[in-house]
Design a protein around this motif. Structure first.
Motif, PDB file in Angstrom:
ATOM      1  N   PHE A  10      -2.367 -41.580  45.241  1.00  0.00           N
ATOM      2  CA  PHE A  10      -1.905 -41.555  46.626  1.00  0.00           C
ATOM      3  C   PHE A  10      -2.335 -42.826  47.361  1.00  0.00           C
ATOM      4  O   PHE A  10      -1.524 -43.474  48.025  1.00  0.00           O
ATOM      5  CB  PHE A  10      -2.436 -40.309  47.357  1.00  0.00           C
ATOM      6  CG  PHE A  10      -2.007 -40.245  48.786  1.00  0.00           C
ATOM      7  CD1 PHE A  10      -0.697 -39.902  49.113  1.00  0.00           C
ATOM      8  CD2 PHE A  10      -2.897 -40.535  49.805  1.00  0.00           C
ATOM      9  CE1 PHE A  10      -0.291 -39.859  50.433  1.00  0.00           C
ATOM     10  CE2 PHE A  10      -2.494 -40.490  51.126  1.00  0.00           C
ATOM     11  CZ  PHE A  10      -1.185 -40.149  51.448  1.00  0.00           C
ATOM     12  N   ALA A  11      -3.602 -43.197  47.229  1.00  0.00           N
ATOM     13  CA  ALA A  11      -4.099 -44.407  47.892  1.00  0.00           C
ATOM     14  C   ALA A  11      -3.379 -45.647  47.373  1.00  0.00           C
ATOM     15  O   ALA A  11      -2.930 -46.495  48.154  1.00  0.00           O
ATOM     16  CB  ALA A  11      -5.614 -44.544  47.664  1.00  0.00           C
ATOM     17  N   CYS A  14       0.209 -45.796  48.694  1.00  0.00           N
ATOM     18  CA  CYS A  14       0.293 -46.274  50.081  1.00  0.00           C
ATOM     19  C   CYS A  14       0.206 -47.796  50.142  1.00  0.00           C
ATOM     20  O   CYS A  14       0.994 -48.449  50.829  1.00  0.00           O
ATOM     21  CB  CYS A  14      -0.821 -45.656  50.928  1.00  0.00           C
ATOM     22  SG  CYS A  14      -0.622 -43.903  51.259  1.00  0.00           S
ATOM     23  N   SER A  18       3.330 -50.533  51.054  1.00  0.00           N
ATOM     24  CA  SER A  18       3.182 -51.349  52.264  1.00  0.00           C
ATOM     25  C   SER A  18       3.873 -52.707  52.151  1.00  0.00           C
ATOM     26  O   SER A  18       4.216 -53.322  53.165  1.00  0.00           O
ATOM     27  CB  SER A  18       1.706 -51.549  52.601  1.00  0.00           C
ATOM     28  OG  SER A  18       1.078 -52.392  51.647  1.00  0.00           O
ATOM     29  N   THR A  65      -0.408 -48.094  39.800  1.00  0.00           N
ATOM     30  CA  THR A  65      -0.139 -48.574  41.161  1.00  0.00           C
ATOM     31  C   THR A  65      -0.241 -50.092  41.258  1.00  0.00           C
ATOM     32  O   THR A  65       0.566 -50.722  41.940  1.00  0.00           O
ATOM     33  CB  THR A  65      -1.066 -47.908  42.189  1.00  0.00           C
ATOM     34  OG1 THR A  65      -2.429 -48.160  41.855  1.00  0.00           O
ATOM     35  CG2 THR A  65      -0.821 -46.405  42.253  1.00  0.00           C
TER      36      THR A  65
END
Length: 86
Positions: A10-11, A14, A18, A65
């Protein structure tokens, strides 16, 4: 996948997402005068190091990520270099 992995994804998601609004803005306007190539280059290099770190730790959220972030930031670096010439 455990709760800690979900928080990491999740982090990372985000942070990864961005970059997308900036890419879209540059793609539409073709203006990069106020965007720092040096900053995006250093950021992209740092993300590459995070990928290596994730691989060494065998940490899927870090690898996944940051791999996506790496590609998105490479696109941004390309846009800065390409549109700077115009």
């Amino acid at each position: 996948m455990n709760f800690i992995d979900i928080i990491g994804l999740f982090a990372g998601g985000c942070i990864t997402l961005s970059t997308i609004p900036q890419i879209i803005k540059v793609w539409k306007t073709k203006k990069v005068k106020e965007i720092s190539l040096r900053m995006f280059s250093i950021l992209t290099f740092g993300i590459a190091v995070w990928i290596v770190y994730g691989i060494l730790k065998k940490d899927l959220p870090i690898i996944l990520t940051n791999s996506i972030s790496f590609v998105l930031n490479l696109i941004m670096v390309y846009f800065i270099i390409y549109y700077e010439k115009e």
